[in-house]
Every structure is written in C-alpha cells, then in structure tokens.
Scaffold this motif. Structure first.
Motif, mmCIF file in Angstrom:
data_model
loop_
_atom_site.group_PDB
_atom_site.id
_atom_site.type_symbol
_atom_site.label_atom_id
_atom_site.label_comp_id
_atom_site.label_asym_id
_atom_site.label_seq_id
_atom_site.Cartn_x
_atom_site.Cartn_y
_atom_site.Cartn_z
ATOM 1 N N UNK A 1 82.430 -25.204 -8.277
ATOM 2 C CA UNK A 1 82.975 -23.889 -7.935
ATOM 3 C C UNK A 1 82.110 -22.758 -8.465
ATOM 4 N N UNK A 2 81.323 -23.022 -9.494
ATOM 5 C CA UNK A 2 80.440 -21.991 -10.057
ATOM 6 C C UNK A 2 79.231 -21.751 -9.163
ATOM 7 N N UNK A 3 78.633 -22.816 -8.650
ATOM 8 C CA UNK A 3 77.349 -22.700 -7.961
ATOM 9 C C UNK A 3 77.340 -21.740 -6.772
ATOM 10 N N UNK A 4 78.349 -21.759 -5.886
ATOM 11 C CA UNK A 4 78.273 -20.829 -4.750
ATOM 12 C C UNK A 4 78.331 -19.365 -5.169
ATOM 13 N N UNK A 5 79.052 -19.069 -6.228
ATOM 14 C CA UNK A 5 79.220 -17.675 -6.653
ATOM 15 C C UNK A 5 78.076 -17.183 -7.528
ATOM 16 N N UNK A 6 77.494 -18.095 -8.297
ATOM 17 C CA UNK A 6 76.396 -17.730 -9.202
ATOM 18 C C UNK A 6 75.269 -18.751 -9.039
ATOM 19 N N UNK A 7 74.509 -18.634 -7.975
ATOM 20 C CA UNK A 7 73.483 -19.649 -7.677
ATOM 21 C C UNK A 7 72.398 -19.744 -8.742
ATOM 22 N N UNK A 8 72.244 -18.719 -9.561
ATOM 23 C CA UNK A 8 71.226 -18.774 -10.615
ATOM 24 C C UNK A 8 71.760 -19.344 -11.922
ATOM 25 N N UNK A 9 73.002 -19.828 -11.891
ATOM 26 C CA UNK A 9 73.601 -20.375 -13.114
ATOM 27 C C UNK A 9 72.828 -21.598 -13.588
ATOM 28 N N UNK A 10 72.752 -21.720 -14.912
ATOM 29 C CA UNK A 10 72.098 -22.861 -15.550
ATOM 30 C C UNK A 10 73.170 -23.708 -16.218
ATOM 31 N N UNK A 11 73.131 -25.007 -15.975
ATOM 32 C CA UNK A 11 74.056 -25.938 -16.627
ATOM 33 C C UNK A 11 73.299 -26.716 -17.693
ATOM 34 N N UNK A 12 73.839 -26.736 -18.914
ATOM 35 C CA UNK A 12 73.145 -27.405 -20.011
ATOM 36 C C UNK A 12 74.160 -28.178 -20.847
ATOM 37 N N UNK A 13 73.856 -29.418 -21.213
ATOM 38 C CA UNK A 13 74.746 -30.133 -22.136
ATOM 39 C C UNK A 13 74.783 -29.432 -23.489
ATOM 40 N N UNK A 14 75.910 -29.409 -24.099
ATOM 41 C CA UNK A 14 76.041 -28.737 -25.392
ATOM 42 C C UNK A 14 75.029 -29.278 -26.392
#
Length: 948
Positions: free
Chosen positions: A923-936
């Motif tokens: 749900x995050x990706x379509x709204x914020x395509x520049x988002x970075x996902x990182x494991x804690x």
C-alpha cells in the motif's frame, strides 16, 4: 576557613525553623532532614437527595478549578465475557448526550483553555477537567448530561471500540513488556476475584460487545447514588451549591440495587510457577506475585513503607543489590492495593550480562534478608519521608488535592482515609515492616513468573493462566432507562454561559548576577511549600564536537559521585530529604535539577552545589552506568515509536548536532572518565551557567542561598571554546519504511519538517498553526485520525523550541495493515493548513488552548523553574512568562495562514514508518514510489545517514 552567612528572618522561616545562622555548604550537607507535612484535605461534604456525594475543596489562589466525578464502577464490574468493558464505556461516555453534539465535550474544554481526561481502574472510573474557574458551571452541566442523558448509537459504539483496540495495541502489544504487565501478571495473581481479567480487555471480548451491553452498563452503574462529585479550586461556595442543585438535583436514582459481583479470593495453599513467552522481549523479565490485603487493611501503611525501602530510588535495596549488583538492568515492584485484595509484585528486568537464574537468586536473597533481618532506622525514616513528600508534591495543586480525595473515596469509601493513611505511614515502626514482610511475602504463597522472548518457546508449549474458580462477572439485566436521542438544533439546550473572568496573577521573579558571573533567577510561586532549582549550563551535544555519548554520560555521572560522596551516598541524601536530583543533556545545554520539600531547601541546595562543582567520575561508577544505559537503550530500541523518532532525527538534520539521537551502544562503549572530566572542567563554570530557584522563598533569602552555595565557584581564565553547528544543511525529503517483522505489534508513523527557531518573530504564529494541526484532542490530526476514522489511539503534532531551527513533528501509531492509510491522512491534514486555513474563531479557540496549557505548566514550582530555564537557554527575556500569552493573543488567522503557506512545505517532509512491513508495503509503494524499505537490523545508527 568556612564562611558563615547571616539569614534574614524570612529565610529562617522558609527553612522550617532553621537557626539564625545559615549552615555552610559542608554543614548543610550533614544537617538532619526535616519531616515534610502534606496539607490536609480540607473539604466540605453534603449528600443530595438522589444519593450523589458532593465534596468541595476551595482554593482561590489561582482562577482555575478542577471538576471530577468518580463512579464506583471499574474493571472488576465488567460483565461476564466482556473484559475491558468498563474501560470501553469510559470512552463512550464522553462522546454525545441529549444536548452535547458528538465529540463536543473535548472541544468545549480545550477551547476555553482547559484540559480533560478520564481513567478506568479496577475499582473506579473517573472523569475530570481543569478549566478557568469562570467556566465551572459549564463543566458541571457536562457531567450531569453524561450521567443522565447519554446517547449511544451503533456508529459511536463501533468507533470507540476501534479506538480502544488501538490503545491496546499501542500500550500492550507494541511495547516489550506490555503483555507481561497487562495480561500475564494480572491473569496469574487471582483465581476468584474479577481482578483476574485485564482492565484493558481483549480484542476478542471487545469484539463480542454490543450496543445493548453499553445501555445496560450505563443503566446499572451510572447513577447519582453511585458517584462522588469533587470540585477543587476557585469558586464561591454558595454559588457552587446552587449550580449543583440545579444540574444534578433533578437526576433520579433508580429504586433497584446496584449490581455487584461477589467473590472471595481463597488463600493460596502453595507456590506456583509460570513461564510465558511473547514477541519483542529484548531481556528476560521476572515477576513474583504475593497476595496482599485490602487497601483499607491495617497493614497497608507498613506495606507502603516496606515497598519504599525495597524499590524507591537509587538508595533502595532492590537497586543496590540487583541493579548495582549486576544481575538486573532495572528492578521495582507493583504494589496493587485494591478494594477487595491486591498483590505485591517485585519485577526484575534481567541484565544482559547476567541470566535469569542469577537474578532470581539475588531477588530471593533480598526477600530473605528483609524477612529475617528487618530494616534499619535510617531506611525507615527515609521511606516515611519519601511517601510524605510525594503526597506534599501531588497536593501542590487543587486538582492534585481533589485526586487524593477521590482516590481515598474510591479505594475505601472514606474521604478521610488518605489523611489517616499518611498519619499511619508516619507512625510505622521497624517492627511493623518486619511483621508485614513475614506475613505477606511468603514463598509458599508466591506465583513466580518468568517472561521470555517468543524465540525461546519450546514447541507445543502454551502460556499458563491461573485456574479460574467460576465466572468473573454478572450478566447484567437489560436496560430499563428510557432511550435518549440527540436533540435537534431547535430543541438543544445550550451550555451555561461563563461568569465574569478573574485575571490570574503572573509569577514574580527577580534576577541578579554573582561576582563570578553566575546568573541567578528567583521565581516565587505563591506559598507552595516546595523548593525547586535548576542549574543550566551551555554546552550539550554541540560542545562535544560530534556524535557521541559524552554529553549524555557526563550529565548522568554528576549524581554518581561527588566530593567525598559515593553514588549511593548522594542517592541516600536526596531521598532522606524527600526530594529528587537529576541531570540531563540536550543539543546545546546541560541541566541539573533538584527538588525537595521547602523545609529541606538548604540541604537540597547544598547537595546540588556539591554535585555540580565536584563530580568524581569514578571508573567503577562509569562502568556501572554504562551497563544500565546500554540495556536501557536495547529495550528502548525495540519500540516502533522510539525507532521512528531516532530515524527521523537523523534524516532531518543529517550529521549536524540536531541530528544526533540517543547515543548508540558503540558510542556509549567509547566514553572514558577522562573525557567526562575534561568536558566538565571546560563547560561547567559559573560564567557559563544560570541558576533558577523556585518556590515560596523570598527573593533575598534565595539570593543569599545562591551566594552561599555557589559564590566561591571560580571561573577559569580561559575563554570558552566554540560549539559545533547545530543545524547544518537540510538533507531534503525522504520516505523510509523500517521493517521490524512480526515483532512489531503496531506500526509507528512519524512525519517531520524543519521549522522556525524559538526567537523567530513567526514562532507564535507557527505555534498556533501547530495547535490547529495537532494540539490536543481538538487538533485536526486527532479529529481525523482517531475521532472520525478510528485509526489510532491518538495522533498529534509538536513544535520544538530550539535556538537555530525548530522541528514540526506529526506522530501516530496504528495497526500494521493501516499504516499507509494513516500516513496519507496525516499528510492530508498537514496540507490542510495551507489549503484550508483556520478562521479567526478557530484561532481564538486554539489561542485559549495554548495559553491554558502554558498556565498549567507554570502552576507548580518545578514547572515554573523549568520554563524559565528553557527561556534562559534560548536567550529569551524573563518576562516571556508574561509576554507569551500576550504574544499568542496577538496572532490573527491571517498571520497563521500566511506563515503556514510560507514556512510549511509538505513536499519536504521526512516520512518514517516502522512496523511489520509485510502488512503495508504494497500500500505504500503506489503513493510513495521513492520509498525505501530497510530491515531494522540493517540500520546503522552510528552513521548520520543510517547507511541508507
């Protein structure tokens, strides 16, 4: 040669009958402490014909008043199969009545500069406000409406149930030891009493509740003969009586009895062991649950004193033996003193350098030592003083006195019990403590709980729960009260109009600079018998010259050895005085704070001077603190909200001083005693410091005290070094998703923007913009995220006060699957400040909110000195105490709209979401395509860019 200072008569009086000659610093350090006395609860009482108990405590020193209604219903009265229901009902009761629109009570209170809340305990539910006293009748009317004319519909019920479930996720599931405290410990401490059920309930039983349950609960328990009305503060007694008769007198009490669930807890016949598991448990925990008597039992005072000896402060037995002994990162106890019987529960979080078996052995040794050897006269005196001083501190305000009275009534049904209990505490002997320890802390009646991380659960093992003896609650009869509907606009009765307003008296303050350059500010706060002082020194992280832990560690180490006093001796001294001493480090300052009953002001000030001027930075104490701090850091960094804050700070300010978050484990391990001593000798000097003294002390007496304690503190000849830049370049917008995996019981959202410094002329307009956005429960964030959508227990915004660049921060926690939606809603509300600016009426209401909050902050001695210390650190004039309300009043809606458009750019926001990313990443990706996902685990907090 020791100097002796002649005291004024006023000073001698303030210091509780001190001799005509003041003590020197050395003599004051050894002067015997005086026993504080809390003011009695001086109340009037009457009973209305309908059974309502009315208590009034008049205090006309400030034009504010607290209105409280305490109902004799709590979590123990939850219906059968409906755990958490009393708490759910607490939320519902404040939503809508015949004449109050949905959610308007919050609006009504905040818009006049007041605050309100409610709470549910095992034995009671209370609802309370503090407002300017000219709105007293309005508050009485709202309470009468809720008692007699509540409106409940399906939409309100479902919205509040959703909010309560979010509260459960935030306070229980998202924090490392939430399940232990709210579920495991409770469920294993009783087998017959309904206290066995958690007050906050469970998701399943909350889902099973219905609107009919709500109506039956209101009919059964929310009636005048089951309530106590308490009014404390500024009022005219005759006028108040007339208002109460008008608004509460017509409410009728049903002619049927109040339902009560009757049960008797059987005596435990043997010990029991429990091992429970949960996700996100960074360090093992231990709780031992011993049965305890009813709160009104003759042993209660001695048990309170026993608990203080074991757990209160750094001089307590548990801290000394378990924490300083190296087996625990923290140690305390739950002293559940309840109406029908409680429990005493020592709790230990096991140190990372020890193991659970060693911690249990050390805890057992301390319990054995208490039961066999008793306590010393010094321990007894210290514990009694601590309890009496806590009562004195809490009774500084009218609201605090009202709460003490309400708790006394809720616990025992006797308004005088609280005062009698304090007298009983003062009379407790060492033999009493030994007797209750042997009576109640029995190994053969103990439930021993181990709490471990889910990864350690053996295959197929489930968490045990104490065996139930029957059911826990009644099946309530159906509602017999006529259904109430919300009135139309034409039929609705308006709230009572306010009476003439009283103008508050601003605090009085004086200033003087000693010959050594120390700036001294004295703030007199009425006649409160409490002493509070803050020593503020410029420096902080900016003086450290780069990321590290020297600032944090130096502040903490001040109280861990000074002069010829060890850390234990310092803790013992301040606790003997009934006070507290603490230090902290910020971006551009460090502070040392001390507070104590006024009768022990000189002794507390002498301790403060010793700690500030002569810290020893002993290597053994440094290692002791390092062990505690690293364990605390590990626990803190397992909470989604804390992680979001740390990530946001670094992304917003990069490698500049403001971008430094909490010191990392590596940074903490690098600190040396030599660094601390060098930092102190460089920055802790009188010409770089400001001393604030608050309380009822006359200014000349306070200046004399400052001269005695700090007058011979010499300033080095060398100039102060330059400090590092605070802000640096703006790294720009980012969207980062931190994946905690299944360990995240909830997702945290934080949105941050750089903002104005505190001395910027636009600050006051920005403060009002922030109040519109997320100040209190009438901010747009709270209304949209919680009230309308039920996405979070609460969503707020804050505007920091900083010398070079402020920070506007929006926060919320929500269920993982709603994280993307919640983030979008929060950003929409940020946009609305520009797209849909507030009108003048809304700005006027938010002005009242800000000024009311500020007025309550400076109502107490400690609050006033803390506020003045902040103004001093930011270079603001002292008359900001009086100027702040005027400056806020002068802001117009046009000012707020202009500043919002000019100085808030949502496109530059740093957005951080922390949680179980598998449940919201798509749900995050379509709204914020520049988002970075990182494991804690991949984040590197030792780097300003986190390694991203």
């Amino acid at each position: 040669m020791k100097r002796v200072l002649m005291l004024s008569a006023a000073m001698a009086t303030i210091l509780g009958g001190a001799p005509a000659l003041a003590q020197t610093v050395d003599a004051a350090m050894t002067a015997p402490p005086q026993t504080p006395t809390a003011p009695a609860l001086d109340y009037q009482h009457r009973t209305l014909a309908n059974g309502l108990q009315v208590y009034t405590l008049q205090d006309r020193s400030s034009p504010t008043v607290s209105v409280q209604v305490w109902y004799n219903v709590g979590a123990k009265d939850d219906p059968n199969g409906r755990s958490g229901f009393a708490h759910l009902f607490e939320h519902i009761l404040s939503r809508m009545t015949r004449n109050i629109p949905r959610g308007y009570i919050n609006t009504l209170v905040e818009d006049v500069g007041g605050s309100r809340n409610a709470s549910t305990g095992p034995d009671f539910t209370n609802y309370f406000e503090v407002v300017p006293s000219h709105f007293l009748e309005t508050m009485l009317w709202t309470h009468a409406e809720r008692m007699d004319r509540l409106v409940v519909d399906q939409s309100i019920f479902e919205a509040e149930r959703s909010i309560v479930q979010e509260e459960l996720r935030q306070r229980v599931l998202a924090v490392p030891y939430g399940r232990l405290q709210r579920f495991v410990m409770i469920e294993n401490s009783w087998v017959a009493l309904p206290y066995h059920r958690p007050s906050i309930g469970s998701i399943e039983e909350l889902n099973a509740a219905t609107v009919d349950d709500v109506l039956a609960f209101h009919d059964a328990y929310y009636r005048p003969d089951n309530a106590s009305l308490i009014v404390a503060g500024d009022f005219d007694q005759a006028q108040l009586d007339a208002w109460i008769d008008e608004h509460f007198g017509p409410i009728t009490a049903p002619d049927r009895p109040i339902p009560r669930f009757e049960a008797t807890e059987p005596e435990r016949t043997g010990p029991r062991s429990v091992t429970a598991y949960a996700p996100n448990v960074p360090l093992p925990a231990i709780v031992w649950s011993y049965p305890a008597p009813r709160v009104d039992h003759p042993d209660t005072a001695a048990l309170q004193v026993m608990d203080a000896i074991l757990t209160q402060g750094d001089n307590s037995r548990f801290y000394q033996a378990l924490v300083r002994g190296g087996v625990a990162s923290s140690a305390g106890a739950y002293n559940y003193q309840l109406e029908d019987g409680g429990f005493y529960g020592p709790q230990v979080i096991v140190s990372s350098e020890s193991d659970i078996e060693a911690a249990e052995a050390a805890l057992q040794a301390e319990i054995d030592r208490l039961r066999t050897g008793g306590v010393t006269a010094a321990e007894l005196a210290e514990a009694r003083t601590e309890i009496l001083a806590q009562a004195l501190r809490s009774r500084q305000t009218a609201m605090g006195r009202g709460f003490a009275l309400g708790q006394s009534i809720a616990d025992t049904g006797d308004p005088d019990w609280a005062d009698r209990n304090l007298a009983a505490v003062a009379a407790v002997t060492a033999d009493d403590v030994l007797r209750v320890a042997r009576t109640w802390l029995r190994d053969d009646r103990r439930v021993s709980i181990r709490y471990l991380d889910e990864s350690r659960r053996p295959e197929g093992v489930t968490d045990p729960v104490a065996p139930a003896l029957g059911r826990y609650g009644l099946d309530l009869p159906a509602n017999q009260r006529p259904l109430v509907t919300h009135a139309s606009d034409e039929e609705r009765i308006a709230p009572p109009a306010p009476i003439a307003q009283r103008t508050p008296t601003p605090p009085q303050f004086s200033e003087r600079t000693l010959s050594n350059g120390l700036r001294v500010i004295v703030a007199r706060a009425g006649d409160q018998p409490w002493f509070s002082s803050v020593l503020m020194v410029r420096g902080g992280d900016a003086a450290e010259g780069g990321p590290g832990a020297v600032n944090e560690y130096m502040a903490e180490m001040l109280t861990r050895g000074a002069g010829d006093m060890s850390a234990t001796a310092i803790a013992a001294r301040i606790e003997q005085l009934g006070g507290s001493i603490s230090a902290g480090g910020g971006a551009d300052r460090q502070t040392l704070s001390v507070s104590a009953p006024a009768v022990n002001a000189e002794q507390a000030a002498a301790l403060m001077a010793t700690v500030a001027r002569n810290p020893t930075f002993a290597g053994s104490e440094l290692e002791q603190y390092r062990s505690e701090a690293i364990d605390g850091y590990r626990v803190s960094m397992r909470q989604p909200g804390n992680i979001a804050a740390e990530v946001s700070t670094r992304l917003l300010f990069g490698g500049a001083t403001y971008g430094e978050g909490s010191a990392t484990e590596a940074q903490q391990r690098a600190v040396t005693a030599e660094q601390l001593a060098r930092f102190h000798s460089t920055w802790w000097r009188p010409d770089n410091a400001t001393l604030l003294i608050g309380g009822s002390m006359e200014p000349e007496a306070a200046f004399a005290l400052a001269q005695e304690m700090f007058g011979d503190w010499r300033a080095p000849a060398a100039a102060l070094p330059a400090m590092a830049p605070l802000t640096g370049d703006n790294p720009g917008p980012r969207v980062v998703v931190v994946d905690m995996g299944a360990a995240a019981g909830q997702a945290a959202v934080q949105i941050s923007l750089r903002s104005v410094p505190r001395d910027d002329p636009d600050y006051y307009a920005m403060a009002l913009a922030n109040a519109v956005l997320g100040g209190g429960s009438n901010g747009r964030l709270f209304q949209e995220v919680r009230a309308r959508r039920g996405l979070s227990y609460g969503s707020y915004s804050s505007l920091s006060q900083a010398s070079e660049a402020g920070r506007l921060t929006l926060t919320a926690q929500t269920r993982n699957e709603a994280a993307a939606e919640t983030t979008g809603v929060m950003l929409d509300q940020l946009d609305s400040l520009i797209d849909t600016p507030a009108d003048q009426g809304a700005i006027d209401r938010r002005t009242n909110f800000l000024n009311g909050s500020f007025g309550r902050q400076i109502e107490t001695t400690a609050g006033l000195t803390t506020a003045l210390a902040g103004f001093s650190a930011l270079g603001l004039p002292l008359d900001e105490v009086s100027n702040y309300p005027r400056a806020v009043d002068a802001v117009t809606a046009q000012d707020v709209a202009r500043i919002s458009a000019a100085r808030i750019d949502p496109s530059q926001a740093v957005i951080v979401i922390v949680g179980n990313a598998d449940q919201f990443w798509e749900a995050v990706q379509p709204n914020w395509p520049n988002a970075v996902r990182v494991p804690y685990e991949a984040l590197d907090f030792d780097r300003s860019d986190l390694g991203l």
